[in-house]
Design a protein around this motif. Sequence first.
Motif, PDB file in Angstrom:
ATOM      1  N   LYS A  89     -11.146  10.306  -5.725  1.00 43.30           N
ATOM      2  CA  LYS A  89     -10.513   9.595  -6.840  1.00 43.30           C
ATOM      3  C   LYS A  89      -9.253  10.330  -7.291  1.00 43.30           C
ATOM      4  N   MET A  90      -8.138   9.632  -7.172  1.00 41.20           N
ATOM      5  CA  MET A  90      -6.836  10.180  -7.578  1.00 41.20           C
ATOM      6  C   MET A  90      -6.841  10.511  -9.064  1.00 41.20           C
ATOM      7  N   LYS A  91      -7.415   9.640  -9.871  1.00 41.02           N
ATOM      8  CA  LYS A  91      -7.432   9.838 -11.323  1.00 41.02           C
ATOM      9  C   LYS A  91      -8.164  11.130 -11.679  1.00 41.02           C
ATOM     10  N   SER A  92      -9.299  11.370 -11.056  1.00 49.37           N
ATOM     11  CA  SER A  92     -10.056  12.602 -11.324  1.00 49.37           C
ATOM     12  C   SER A  92      -9.259  13.830 -10.900  1.00 49.37           C
ATOM     13  N   TRP A  93      -8.573  13.728  -9.777  1.00 49.96           N
ATOM     14  CA  TRP A  93      -7.763  14.837  -9.277  1.00 49.96           C
ATOM     15  C   TRP A  93      -6.645  15.146 -10.265  1.00 49.96           C
ATOM     16  N   LEU A  94      -5.982  14.110 -10.774  1.00 45.96           N
ATOM     17  CA  LEU A  94      -4.899  14.296 -11.747  1.00 45.96           C
ATOM     18  C   LEU A  94      -5.421  14.865 -13.068  1.00 45.96           C
ATOM     19  N   PHE A  95      -6.553  14.350 -13.515  1.00 48.94           N
ATOM     20  CA  PHE A  95      -7.135  14.857 -14.766  1.00 48.94           C
ATOM     21  C   PHE A  95      -7.524  16.322 -14.633  1.00 48.94           C
ATOM     22  N   THR A  96      -8.012  16.716 -13.473  1.00 48.82           N
ATOM     23  CA  THR A  96      -8.370  18.121 -13.244  1.00 48.82           C
ATOM     24  C   THR A  96      -7.131  19.000 -13.297  1.00 48.82           C
ATOM     25  N   ILE A  97      -6.052  18.514 -12.677  1.00 51.20           N
ATOM     26  CA  ILE A  97      -4.791  19.269 -12.729  1.00 51.20           C
ATOM     27  C   ILE A  97      -4.342  19.423 -14.176  1.00 51.20           C
ATOM     28  N   MET A  98      -4.442  18.342 -14.961  1.00 54.59           N
ATOM     29  CA  MET A  98      -4.014  18.402 -16.355  1.00 54.59           C
ATOM     30  C   MET A  98      -4.873  19.376 -17.157  1.00 54.59           C
ATOM     31  N   ARG A  99      -6.165  19.290 -16.980  1.00 58.42           N
ATOM     32  CA  ARG A  99      -7.062  20.180 -17.724  1.00 58.42           C
ATOM     33  C   ARG A  99      -6.771  21.637 -17.392  1.00 58.42           C
ATOM     34  N   ASN A 100      -6.618  21.938 -16.102  1.00 57.62           N
ATOM     35  CA  ASN A 100      -6.317  23.311 -15.690  1.00 57.62           C
ATOM     36  C   ASN A 100      -4.957  23.766 -16.208  1.00 57.62           C
ATOM     37  N   THR A 101      -3.981  22.863 -16.218  1.00 58.19           N
ATOM     38  CA  THR A 101      -2.653  23.188 -16.745  1.00 58.19           C
ATOM     39  C   THR A 101      -2.745  23.523 -18.229  1.00 58.19           C
ATOM     40  N   TYR A 102      -3.495  22.713 -18.952  1.00 60.23           N
ATOM     41  CA  TYR A 102      -3.648  22.969 -20.381  1.00 60.23           C
ATOM     42  C   TYR A 102      -4.339  24.317 -20.621  1.00 60.23           C
ATOM     43  N   CYS A 103      -5.408  24.576 -19.897  1.00 61.52           N
ATOM     44  CA  CYS A 103      -6.137  25.842 -20.082  1.00 61.52           C
ATOM     45  C   CYS A 103      -5.254  27.042 -19.756  1.00 61.52           C
ATOM     46  N   THR A 104      -4.470  26.933 -18.701  1.00 62.75           N
ATOM     47  CA  THR A 104      -3.560  28.019 -18.332  1.00 62.75           C
ATOM     48  C   THR A 104      -2.528  28.242 -19.424  1.00 62.75           C
ATOM     49  N   PRO A 139       0.833  -1.191   0.000  1.00 66.24           N
ATOM     50  CA  PRO A 139       0.000   0.000   0.000  1.00 66.24           C
ATOM     51  C   PRO A 139       0.874   1.250   0.000  1.00 66.24           C
ATOM     52  N   SER A 140       0.431   2.244  -0.729  1.00 64.60           N
ATOM     53  CA  SER A 140       1.183   3.482  -0.836  1.00 64.60           C
ATOM     54  C   SER A 140       1.081   4.260   0.468  1.00 64.60           C
ATOM     55  N   THR A 141       2.217   4.721   0.932  1.00 65.26           N
ATOM     56  CA  THR A 141       2.210   5.478   2.176  1.00 65.26           C
ATOM     57  C   THR A 141       2.144   6.972   1.922  1.00 65.26           C
ATOM     58  N   ASN A 142       2.636   7.408   0.795  1.00 62.49           N
ATOM     59  CA  ASN A 142       2.662   8.850   0.565  1.00 62.49           C
ATOM     60  C   ASN A 142       1.920   9.289  -0.685  1.00 62.49           C
ATOM     61  N   GLY A 143       1.336   8.398  -1.436  1.00 64.13           N
ATOM     62  CA  GLY A 143       0.558   8.752  -2.616  1.00 64.13           C
ATOM     63  C   GLY A 143       1.370   8.858  -3.885  1.00 64.13           C
ATOM     64  N   ARG A 144       2.697   8.915  -3.804  1.00 63.17           N
ATOM     65  CA  ARG A 144       3.529   9.028  -5.003  1.00 63.17           C
ATOM     66  C   ARG A 144       3.354   7.806  -5.904  1.00 63.17           C
ATOM     67  N   ASP A 145       3.300   6.620  -5.307  1.00 58.26           N
ATOM     68  CA  ASP A 145       3.112   5.409  -6.102  1.00 58.26           C
ATOM     69  C   ASP A 145       1.772   5.433  -6.824  1.00 58.26           C
ATOM     70  N   ASP A 146       0.765   5.986  -6.163  1.00 58.31           N
ATOM     71  CA  ASP A 146      -0.558   6.083  -6.788  1.00 58.31           C
ATOM     72  C   ASP A 146      -0.514   7.009  -8.003  1.00 58.31           C
ATOM     73  N   VAL A 147       0.218   8.101  -7.880  1.00 56.28           N
ATOM     74  CA  VAL A 147       0.335   9.054  -8.988  1.00 56.28           C
ATOM     75  C   VAL A 147       1.018   8.376 -10.173  1.00 56.28           C
ATOM     76  N   LEU A 196       2.366  15.991 -13.669  1.00 59.35           N
ATOM     77  CA  LEU A 196       2.976  15.182 -12.617  1.00 59.35           C
ATOM     78  C   LEU A 196       3.755  16.041 -11.629  1.00 59.35           C
ATOM     79  N   MET A 197       4.477  17.019 -12.141  1.00 57.67           N
ATOM     80  CA  MET A 197       5.235  17.907 -11.255  1.00 57.67           C
ATOM     81  C   MET A 197       4.301  18.656 -10.316  1.00 57.67           C
ATOM     82  N   LYS A 198       3.202  19.175 -10.857  1.00 61.20           N
ATOM     83  CA  LYS A 198       2.239  19.900 -10.027  1.00 61.20           C
ATOM     84  C   LYS A 198       1.570  18.969  -9.024  1.00 61.20           C
ATOM     85  N   ALA A 199       1.227  17.772  -9.463  1.00 59.42           N
ATOM     86  CA  ALA A 199       0.555  16.824  -8.575  1.00 59.42           C
ATOM     87  C   ALA A 199       1.474  16.429  -7.426  1.00 59.42           C
TER      88      ALA A 199
END
Length: 175
Positions: free
Chosen positions: A58-73, A6-14, A43-46
């Motif tokens: 949901k980690m996947k939704s969180w990452l996708f949101t970061i990507m979408r916002n990064t692209y829009c910016t 199990p991931s202890t810090n979330g990095r493996d999940d990312v 990935l750097m932002k996450a």
Amino acid sequence: MAQQRPSTNGRDDVVEYIPALRAFARIFCRQPEEADDLVQETLMKALANLDKYEPGTKMKSWLFTIMRNTYCTRAKKNKRESVGVDESMVEKLVTQPSQEWSVHAREVQSALESLPVHHREILVLVLMLGETYEDAAEICGCPVGTVKSRLNRARRQLLLALNEPEAQPLDSVDA
């Protein structure tokens, strides 16, 4: 067989979602290199903001949101910024006028409309819609030879109407 710990810090999940992020990035970027850059920036932002991720969501939704916002910016930033151009190149950056193409398009449309209906029909079917001679013959209810003859005559009449040098006068025989 190794067990997943199990991931202890979330990095493996990312890291687990990198293939999904690459696929999602291709929606925004046509060039694979640009998509990879977007994934990397996401990935750097996450990873930098992993402490803001809420466990249980949901980690996947969180990452996708970061990507979408990064692209829009990025898109907004690119819209505002203009790439510098060497002053010697400024004189060469000229947009050609489009009026001539518009006039030519109207001339072609007018010449096409001046053709007899049976010639115009064959020209549109074969040259513009890409139908085969056989299909055009079936659609028009005539032999394939007639289609070829009408197409040849239609091309020559069109060239004559447009005052093209390759045009040869037609005899008065009509297929």
